[in-house]
Scaffold this motif. Structure first.
Motif, PDB file in Angstrom:
ATOM      1  N   ASN A  86     -26.799 -20.827  -2.254  1.00  0.00           N
ATOM      2  CA  ASN A  86     -27.565 -22.066  -2.352  1.00  0.00           C
ATOM      3  C   ASN A  86     -26.753 -23.146  -3.050  1.00  0.00           C
ATOM      4  N   LYS A  87     -26.903 -24.398  -2.609  1.00  0.00           N
ATOM      5  CA  LYS A  87     -26.208 -25.500  -3.268  1.00  0.00           C
ATOM      6  C   LYS A  87     -26.680 -25.636  -4.711  1.00  0.00           C
ATOM      7  N   ASN A  88     -27.969 -25.501  -4.907  1.00  0.00           N
ATOM      8  CA  ASN A  88     -28.520 -25.569  -6.256  1.00  0.00           C
ATOM      9  C   ASN A  88     -28.625 -24.153  -6.819  1.00  0.00           C
ATOM     10  N   TRP A  89     -27.466 -23.519  -6.993  1.00  0.00           N
ATOM     11  CA  TRP A  89     -27.429 -22.089  -7.299  1.00  0.00           C
ATOM     12  C   TRP A  89     -28.020 -21.772  -8.674  1.00  0.00           C
ATOM     13  N   PHE A  90     -27.807 -22.642  -9.676  1.00  0.00           N
ATOM     14  CA  PHE A  90     -28.312 -22.338 -11.015  1.00  0.00           C
ATOM     15  C   PHE A  90     -29.838 -22.318 -11.028  1.00  0.00           C
ATOM     16  N   SER A  91     -30.437 -23.281 -10.363  1.00  0.00           N
ATOM     17  CA  SER A  91     -31.901 -23.325 -10.281  1.00  0.00           C
ATOM     18  C   SER A  91     -32.431 -22.079  -9.591  1.00  0.00           C
ATOM     19  N   HIS A  92     -31.760 -21.642  -8.531  1.00  0.00           N
ATOM     20  CA  HIS A  92     -32.173 -20.422  -7.825  1.00  0.00           C
ATOM     21  C   HIS A  92     -32.050 -19.203  -8.744  1.00  0.00           C
ATOM     22  N   PHE A  93     -30.981 -19.167  -9.517  1.00  0.00           N
ATOM     23  CA  PHE A  93     -30.733 -18.021 -10.393  1.00  0.00           C
ATOM     24  C   PHE A  93     -31.818 -17.889 -11.466  1.00  0.00           C
ATOM     25  N   VAL A  94     -32.179 -19.014 -12.107  1.00  0.00           N
ATOM     26  CA  VAL A  94     -33.124 -18.937 -13.230  1.00  0.00           C
ATOM     27  C   VAL A  94     -34.587 -18.992 -12.791  1.00  0.00           C
ATOM     28  N   LYS A  95     -34.859 -19.562 -11.629  1.00  0.00           N
ATOM     29  CA  LYS A  95     -36.251 -19.668 -11.179  1.00  0.00           C
ATOM     30  C   LYS A  95     -36.691 -18.485 -10.326  1.00  0.00           C
ATOM     31  N   ILE A  96     -35.745 -17.874  -9.643  1.00  0.00           N
ATOM     32  CA  ILE A  96     -36.108 -16.785  -8.721  1.00  0.00           C
ATOM     33  C   ILE A  96     -35.448 -15.464  -9.120  1.00  0.00           C
ATOM     34  N   ILE A 165     -14.667 -22.936 -11.612  1.00  0.00           N
ATOM     35  CA  ILE A 165     -14.966 -21.543 -11.969  1.00  0.00           C
ATOM     36  C   ILE A 165     -15.500 -21.473 -13.392  1.00  0.00           C
ATOM     37  N   SER A 166     -14.772 -22.077 -14.332  1.00  0.00           N
ATOM     38  CA  SER A 166     -15.200 -22.053 -15.733  1.00  0.00           C
ATOM     39  C   SER A 166     -16.559 -22.708 -15.907  1.00  0.00           C
ATOM     40  N   HIS A 167     -16.787 -23.794 -15.183  1.00  0.00           N
ATOM     41  CA  HIS A 167     -18.061 -24.496 -15.259  1.00  0.00           C
ATOM     42  C   HIS A 167     -19.202 -23.599 -14.789  1.00  0.00           C
ATOM     43  N   GLN A 168     -19.023 -22.944 -13.639  1.00  0.00           N
ATOM     44  CA  GLN A 168     -20.068 -22.075 -13.096  1.00  0.00           C
ATOM     45  C   GLN A 168     -20.296 -20.849 -13.983  1.00  0.00           C
TER      46      GLN A 168
END
Length: 533
Positions: A86-96, A165-168
């Motif tokens: 997903n483009k909005n991967w962080f939101s997907h990770f913490v919400k789902i 990479i470091s940011h993600q």
């Protein structure tokens, strides 16, 4: 040449991902927190069936773990890889991903579970409004290896851009952990993976450590991040303004560890593995689960056994008094980033969900989804579990990111106390991942508590129901106030039209004057209403 590198890159991703999962599956039974029942295993490359103590002290049971089954390390690698689709991967990770993981987790660490529980209520773990100060301080003291073990997919996702990479990796990390030992260690581990992914020729003995020491000014710097001012403010507040100092101290700790590895490798055959691992705190019960320890142990073992990867993975997997599953998983990831799948022996392709793992690797090439994830609230987990006892083999359900899941087996475990019936519901998703969802049924009503509402009506709470209600309220509220609020709602429920959202909010608004969140009280009312007889 470009095409050859692309093929090699994909094989390295598969080899690293597979190596990590294999290391987890072999190391899990040996891990000091695995709760294994029975004697230790002798080093063996084949997956083995084993038994562990499940549940808690009030409802213990004996659980059978099938050969090739993996634990939270691989589950969270899968969750990270899915998020990156997903483009909005962080939101997907913490919400789902994190909230849903609580439903099926196996052997999860405390810091990750606490954070996932907060995310399932829509609250970042560093937000003061919804928690006690001590709980947020605990988040910023969480420096375990729960981050380093799951960030491998980020490196392959953004391998062409080291800063990204470091940011993600940092973003992924702060979802559950706040201490530099967790975050900086994950960045260092990602740097090791990145170097080996890009390297096309043979890796020289000790070369990786030399590179990491040379590049220390790069990986040890605090990431330049945008839109995280609230996190930074919280980090400084709960470390008395010393967060960057702690970051620098952790950097020194990692650099000193790299020099220990460099000196050990320079001794060649004279290097004693056990002695070096001891110096890296691999066996120290107080800190062996730290991100710094896991990162340094992985770099050392992968460097030492780069030419004999199977031996290296087995040696770390069967070491007693260590965090063997995470250590082996991270070493497996590093070895795979060197050799691809070439080093994987035939038996290891029997790892659970191998086909699904391959799909996740292949999905890296697909276009990212632009979906807007919706929070999977903790109440969804409870509703899901209530359905389980009525399900039959072959029944199917829809579970957010997993799509359609089918019940393939009901596993009744051996109880180690009276009056419980522990059952695991084994599901297989249409995409190919296996999910084990546990439910402990009470055989008698000893744990039921009845709260009178009127002369003719009552609400029956099980112990778990009361715990869920209590967990809805912020930890800063005392036990006395917690039960006062619950009993107030229970006794006034008959005077409310619970189908009328406006009437519920009007009633709940009186609690705002007492400092409580409106949505929180509304959720409490709905949960209590579900229990009405």
């Amino acid at each position: 040449m470009k095409n050859n590198f692309k093929v090699e890159f994909e094989d390295k991703y598969l080899g690293a991902f597979l190596g990590a999962a294999v290391g987890d599956a072999i190391g899990w039974p040996q891990e000091d927190r695995s709760m294994r029942i029975g004697k230790s295993f002798k080093p063996n490359p084949q997956f083995q069936k084993w038994y562990r103590r499940g549940g808690n002290r009030f409802s213990p049971y004996e659980e059978v773990i099938d050969p090739g089954s993996y634990s939270d390390d691989t589950q969270l690698l899968f969750a990270t890889a899915r998020s990156l689709e997903n483009k909005n991967w962080f939101s997907h990770f913490v919400k789902i991903e994190l909230p849903t993981w609580l439903l099926y987790e196996r052997g999860g660490g405390g810091a990750t579970k606490r954070a996932a529980d907060l995310w399932s209520n829509g609250h970042p773990p560093w937000k003061l409004e919804k928690q006690k100060k001590d709980d947020i301080k605990r988040y910023f003291e969480a420096g375990g290896n729960g981050v380093t073990m799951r960030i491998l997919p980020h490196v392959f996702n953004s391998f062409a851009d080291p800063n990204e990479i470091s940011h993600q990796v940092f973003l992924n990390g702060i979802a559950t952990h706040g201490h530099p030992r967790a975050l900086l260690s994950a960045i260092l581990y990602s740097k090791a993976l990145e170097y080996q992914i890009k390297k096309e020729d043979v890796l020289a003995y000790g070369e990786l450590v030399e590179y990491l020491l040379k590049e220390r000014d790069g990986w040890s710097n605090f990431p330049d991040l945008n839109n995280l001012e609230d996190w930074k403010e919280s980090a400084n507040f709960f470390t008395s303004g010393n967060y960057m100092k702690i970051w620098e101290e952790t950097s020194v700790e990692l650099i000193e560890g790299l020099y220990i590895i460099k000196n050990a490798l320079s001794r060649g055959l004279l290097d004693k593995t056990y002695q070096t691992l001891t110096r890296l705190n691999c066996f120290d019960s107080k800190i062996r689960g730290a991100g710094t320890v896991a990162c340094l142990v992985a770099i050392y073992m992968a460097s030492k056994y780069a030419s004999d990867p199977v031996k290296g993975l087995l040696e770390i997997s069967f070491l007693e008094n260590t965090d063997s599953d995470t250590n082996a998983s991270m070493i497996g990831g590093l070895l795979g980033s060197i050799h691809g799948t070439e080093w994987i022996i035939p038996e290891w392709y029997e790892i659970e969900d191998y086909e699904y793992l391959c799909k996740l690797v292949q999905n890296l090439k697909k276009e990212k989804s632009n979906s807007n994830p919706i929070l999977w609230h903790w109440s969804e987990k409870n509703k899901f579990k209530k359905i389980l006892p009525s399900m039959s083999i072959g029944n199917k359900l829809i579970l957010n990111t997993f799509g359609e899941i089918e019940l393939v087996k009901k596993i009744t475990h051996k109880p180690l106390t009276k009056n419980i019936e522990p059952v695991t519901y084994k599901f297989l998703s249409s995409k190919g991942q296996t999910l084990y969802i546990k439910l402990i049924n009470k055989c008698e009503n000893n744990n039921l508590q009845t709260v009178p509402v009127t002369k003719n009506k009552r609400i029956v709470f099980e112990k778990d129901d009361l715990e869920n209600l209590i967990n809805l309220l912020p930890p800063r509220i005392s036990a006395k106030k917690t039960f006062s609020i619950i009993f107030d709602l229970v006794h006034n429920l008959d005077n409310l039209d619970t189908k009328n959202e406006s009437e519920i909010k009007t009633y709940a608004s009186k609690f705002i004057q007492k400092g409580y969140d409106l949505d929180l009280i509304v959720n409490l009312i709905k949960c209590i209403d579900e229990k009405r007889d």
